[in-house]
Scaffold this active site. Structure first.
Site, PDB file in Angstrom:
ATOM      1  N   GLN A   1       0.825  -1.204   0.000  1.00 17.11           N
ATOM      2  CA  GLN A   1       0.000   0.000   0.000  1.00 17.11           C
ATOM      3  C   GLN A   1       0.859   1.253   0.000  1.00 17.11           C
ATOM      4  O   GLN A   1       0.550   2.241  -0.658  1.00 17.11           O
ATOM      5  CB  GLN A   1      -0.929   0.011   1.216  1.00 17.11           C
ATOM      6  CG  GLN A   1      -1.990  -1.064   1.180  1.00 17.11           C
ATOM      7  CD  GLN A   1      -2.772  -1.067  -0.113  1.00 17.11           C
ATOM      8  OE1 GLN A   1      -3.514  -0.141  -0.394  1.00 17.11           O
ATOM      9  NE2 GLN A   1      -2.591  -2.098  -0.922  1.00 17.11           N
TER      10      GLN A   1
ATOM     11  N   HIS B   1       1.869   2.999  -3.275  1.00 19.31           N
ATOM     12  CA  HIS B   1       0.890   3.708  -4.112  1.00 19.31           C
ATOM     13  C   HIS B   1       1.261   5.179  -4.247  1.00 19.31           C
ATOM     14  O   HIS B   1       1.382   5.702  -5.343  1.00 19.31           O
ATOM     15  CB  HIS B   1      -0.520   3.591  -3.520  1.00 19.31           C
ATOM     16  CG  HIS B   1      -1.266   2.389  -3.988  1.00 19.31           C
ATOM     17  ND1 HIS B   1      -1.724   2.251  -5.273  1.00 19.31           N
ATOM     18  CD2 HIS B   1      -1.646   1.263  -3.328  1.00 19.31           C
ATOM     19  CE1 HIS B   1      -2.348   1.082  -5.400  1.00 19.31           C
ATOM     20  NE2 HIS B   1      -2.315   0.468  -4.226  1.00 19.31           N
TER      21      HIS B   1
ATOM     22  N   GLU C   1      -9.800   0.709   4.829  1.00 19.77           N
ATOM     23  CA  GLU C   1     -10.157   0.289   3.467  1.00 19.77           C
ATOM     24  C   GLU C   1      -9.859  -1.205   3.294  1.00 19.77           C
ATOM     25  O   GLU C   1     -10.710  -1.976   2.879  1.00 19.77           O
ATOM     26  CB  GLU C   1      -9.358   1.110   2.458  1.00 19.77           C
ATOM     27  CG  GLU C   1      -9.602   0.709   1.010  1.00 19.77           C
ATOM     28  CD  GLU C   1      -8.653   1.394   0.050  1.00 19.77           C
ATOM     29  OE1 GLU C   1      -8.946   1.374  -1.163  1.00 19.77           O
ATOM     30  OE2 GLU C   1      -7.612   1.925   0.486  1.00 19.77           O
ATOM     31  N   HIS C   2      -8.623  -1.591   3.584  1.00 17.42           N
ATOM     32  CA  HIS C   2      -8.208  -2.997   3.533  1.00 17.42           C
ATOM     33  C   HIS C   2      -7.827  -3.454   4.931  1.00 17.42           C
ATOM     34  O   HIS C   2      -7.043  -2.788   5.610  1.00 17.42           O
ATOM     35  CB  HIS C   2      -6.990  -3.172   2.631  1.00 17.42           C
ATOM     36  CG  HIS C   2      -7.153  -2.630   1.245  1.00 17.42           C
ATOM     37  ND1 HIS C   2      -6.569  -1.454   0.830  1.00 17.42           N
ATOM     38  CD2 HIS C   2      -7.834  -3.110   0.178  1.00 17.42           C
ATOM     39  CE1 HIS C   2      -6.873  -1.226  -0.434  1.00 17.42           C
ATOM     40  NE2 HIS C   2      -7.644  -2.218  -0.855  1.00 17.42           N
TER      41      HIS C   2
ATOM     42  N   ASP D   1      -6.607  -6.833  -4.985  1.00 16.93           N
ATOM     43  CA  ASP D   1      -6.454  -5.738  -5.942  1.00 16.93           C
ATOM     44  C   ASP D   1      -6.656  -6.200  -7.373  1.00 16.93           C
ATOM     45  O   ASP D   1      -7.121  -5.435  -8.216  1.00 16.93           O
ATOM     46  CB  ASP D   1      -5.051  -5.126  -5.823  1.00 16.93           C
ATOM     47  CG  ASP D   1      -4.980  -4.024  -4.790  1.00 16.93           C
ATOM     48  OD1 ASP D   1      -6.043  -3.599  -4.293  1.00 16.93           O
ATOM     49  OD2 ASP D   1      -3.862  -3.585  -4.468  1.00 16.93           O
TER      50      ASP D   1
ATOM     51  N   HIS E   1     -54.614  15.663  -0.055  1.00 20.84           N
ATOM     52  CA  HIS E   1     -54.153  14.285   0.094  1.00 20.84           C
ATOM     53  C   HIS E   1     -55.284  13.426   0.655  1.00 20.84           C
ATOM     54  O   HIS E   1     -55.572  12.332   0.157  1.00 20.84           O
ATOM     55  CB  HIS E   1     -52.960  14.211   1.068  1.00 20.84           C
ATOM     56  CG  HIS E   1     -51.641  14.570   0.473  1.00 20.84           C
ATOM     57  ND1 HIS E   1     -51.331  15.848   0.078  1.00 20.84           N
ATOM     58  CD2 HIS E   1     -50.533  13.810   0.228  1.00 20.84           C
ATOM     59  CE1 HIS E   1     -50.093  15.869  -0.385  1.00 20.84           C
ATOM     60  NE2 HIS E   1     -49.585  14.646  -0.297  1.00 20.84           N
TER      61      HIS E   1
END
Length: 435
Positions: A262, A265, A330-331, A364, A423
Site C-alpha cells: 500500500q 501507491h 479500506e483494507h 487488488d 391528500h
C-alpha cells in the site's frame, strides 16, 4: 534505518496520536475547486471545443475533433490480442473471476400479493449509461477498468463510456485490452476534470451519463464532488490504506511486504500494523529496513511509511478489534491463526483478508471482490463498489378496490393530521361506502 511511527495503546496520549495518524484532508482546496468549477462551466458551455482545448493544454494531445480522440472497438480487441500470452491469460482470468463474483450480487425484481388483492413490490432496473474514469499515463490501472466496468455490465447497463487520458499520446495496451474484456462500449482518450464534466453534462460527441465511477487525481475527485447531483458518483476516495492485525506468527517479511504494497501507491497512502507482540513489531521493523532497498518505488514507500505509517502495540485481541473498528480501514488483513473467530466482531472495513495466505494484493487484481473500497474511515457507512451501484429500485404499488378503500381510511386520518386535505380527499375518493 527506516522511519516509521511506533505507538502503544497504553500511552497517555495514544488517542491524540491516533487522531493525528488518521487525519487526512479530503478534497477541499479552494483554489483547486475554483479551477475545476471554471473547467466544468466551460465544458458545459462550449462542449467539444473546450474538451479539445483542455486535452491540448493538459495532455499535449492535439485533435481536430473529439471523434479523433475515440478508440474504436476493433482497436480495443487488437490491443487484447497483441498482448503476450501470460498477460492475456492473467487479464482474462481476473476478468472471469470478477464477473463470477459480481454475478452473485445481482438483485432481481420481486412482488407479493396481499389478501385483498393489493400487489406490492420492487422493480430492479439497470442504469441507462455509466461513465468510467481510468487514470492514464504513468499511473495506468487495467485492474480498475475490470473492477468498474464488469459490475456495470453484470447489472445490465446497456452503455459504458470510458475516459482515459493519454498524456503526450501514451497509450497503455493493457488498459485498452481490459476495456475490451470488460465490454466497454466507447472509449475517449480524455482525462481530468474536463472528462468528468463532459460525462456529467454531455457534449456534441460525448454522451451524458447517469453515474460516474472510477479513481483519479485531486482534480478528478473534486470534479466528481461538484457534479454530484447532476449525476451519481461512486465515492470521493482518499489515499489507499491497509491495516494488518497479526498475532506475531506470520513471517515478518510477508507482513512488511504487505505494508509496502500500500505504501508504494503514493506518499499519502497509509499502512498500519497492530499486534500484541512487541518483539514481533521489532522483527517487522527489521524486515522493512531490509526489504525497502529492493523496491522499485522505494522513495514513495519510505515517504508514505514515515509520514502516515505506524506499528502499534496493543494489549490483547479485544483491544485490537476495538482499534480496527475505530479506524474502519479500506483494507483489513487478519493475519492470525483463526480469523473466522474474529469476523463476527469486525463491523467496519472495506474488504477483509483472512488468514496468513491472503495478502491484500490478491484482492487488488484477481480474487474476485471489488477493489473500489471506502477510505478515510467511510467504511463506517459505505460499501465496496458492486452491481448494486449500477441498479435502481422502483417501488411497485398496485391497489385493488378493496385494498385502496382500507388504505384510504388510514391515509385520510394521517393526511388530515398534517393539514394536507387534498391528500386526504384524494384517498377518500377511493373509499368504498359500507352497505
Amino acid at each position: 534505518m527506516m522511519t516509521i511511527r511506533r505507538m502503544n495503546s497504553q500511552s497517555a496520549n495514544f488517542e491524540q496520536e491516533l487522531n493525528q495518524l488518521l487525519a487526512w484532508e479530503s478534497v477541499n482546496d479552494h483554489n483547486l475547486q475554483q479551477t475545476v468549477l471554471d473547467i466544468i462551466a466551460r465544458v458545459r458551455q462550449a462542449g467539444d471545443s473546450a474538451v479539445l482545448d483542455y486535452t491540448q493544454r493538459f495532455d499535449q494531445v492535439s485533435a481536430s475533433h473529439v471523434t479523433n480522440l475515440m478508440i474504436q472497438p476493433a482497436q480495443l480487441a487488437a490491443a487484447y490480442h497483441q498482448l503476450t500470452e501470460d498477460k492475456r491469460s492473467a487479464l482474462a482470468t481476473a476478468a472471469e473471476r470478477i464477473r463470477h463474483y459480481h454475478s452473485k450480487q445481482k438483485q432481481e425484481s420481486w412482488q407479493y400479493r396481499e389478501v385483498d388483492g393489493t400487489v406490492l413490490g420492487q422493480q430492479i432496473t439497470p442504469l441507462d449509461r455509466v461513465g468510467i474514469y481510468v487514470p492514464g499515463g504513468k499511473a495506468s490501472y487495467p485492474s480498475s477498468v475490470l473492477m468498474n466496468a464488469i459490475p456495470a455490465k453484470v447489472a445490465g447497463v446497456p452503455e459504458v463510456i470510458m475516459c482515459v487520458p493519454t498524456p503526450r499520446g501514451e497509450v497503455n495496451n493493457l488498459v485498452l485490452a481490459a476495456a475490451h474484456l470488460a465490454g466497454v462500449d466507447k472509449v475517449f482518450t480524455i482525462g481530468g476534470a474536463q472528462a468528468v464534466a463532459a460525462l456529467a453534462y454531455g457534449t456534441q460527441t460525448i454522451p451524458k451519463v447517469d453515474k460516474i465511477v472510477g479513481p483519479g487525481n485531486s482534480y478528478v475527485a473534486t470534479a466528481k464532488r461538484l457534479v454530484f447531483g447532476q449525476v451519481g458518483i461512486d465515492m470521493i476516495a482518499g489515499p489507499s490504506e491497509i491495516l494488518i492485525y497479526c498475532d506475531g506468527k506470520t513471517h515478518p517479511d510477508w507482513i512488511a511486504m504487505d505494508l509496502f504494497s500500500q505504501a508504494e501507491h503514493d506518499e499519502e497512502a497509509q499502512a498500519i500494523l497492530i499486534s500484541e507482540d512487541a518483539a514481533y513489531l521489532d522483527a517487522v521493523q527489521q524486515s522493512l529496513d531490509k526489504l525497502l532497498p529492493t523496491l522499485e518505488r522505494a522513495v514513495i514507500a519510505r515517504a508514505s511509511l514515515a509520514g502516515r505509517g505506524a506499528l502499534i502495540h496493543v494489549q490483547n485481541e479485544v483491544e485490537a478489534i476495538a482499534l480496527i473498528n475505530r479506524i474502519a480501514p479500506e483494507h483489513l488483513e487478519l493475519s492470525v491463526e483463526n480469523p473466522e473467530a474474529l469476523l463476527p466482531h469486525i463491523r467496519h472495513a472495506g474488504a477483509i483478508f483472512m488468514g496468513r495466505y491472503t495478502p491484500e494484493a490478491l484482492g487488488d487484481y484477481c480474487a474476485g471482490p471489488n477493489h473500489v473500497l471506502p477510505t478515510s474511515g467511510t467504511a463506517r457507512f459505505s460499501s465496496p463498489l458492486g452491481v448494486y451501484d449500477f441498479q435502481k429500485r422502483s417501488s411497485i404499488i398496485y391497489c385493488s378496490a378493496q385494498g385502496a378503500s382500507h388504505l384510504a381510511e388510514v391515509a385520510s386520518v394521517l393526511a388530515r393530521g398534517e393539514s394536507l386535505t387534498a391528500h386526504a380527499r384524494s384517498a377518500e375518493y377511493r373509499m368504498i361506502a359500507e352497505e
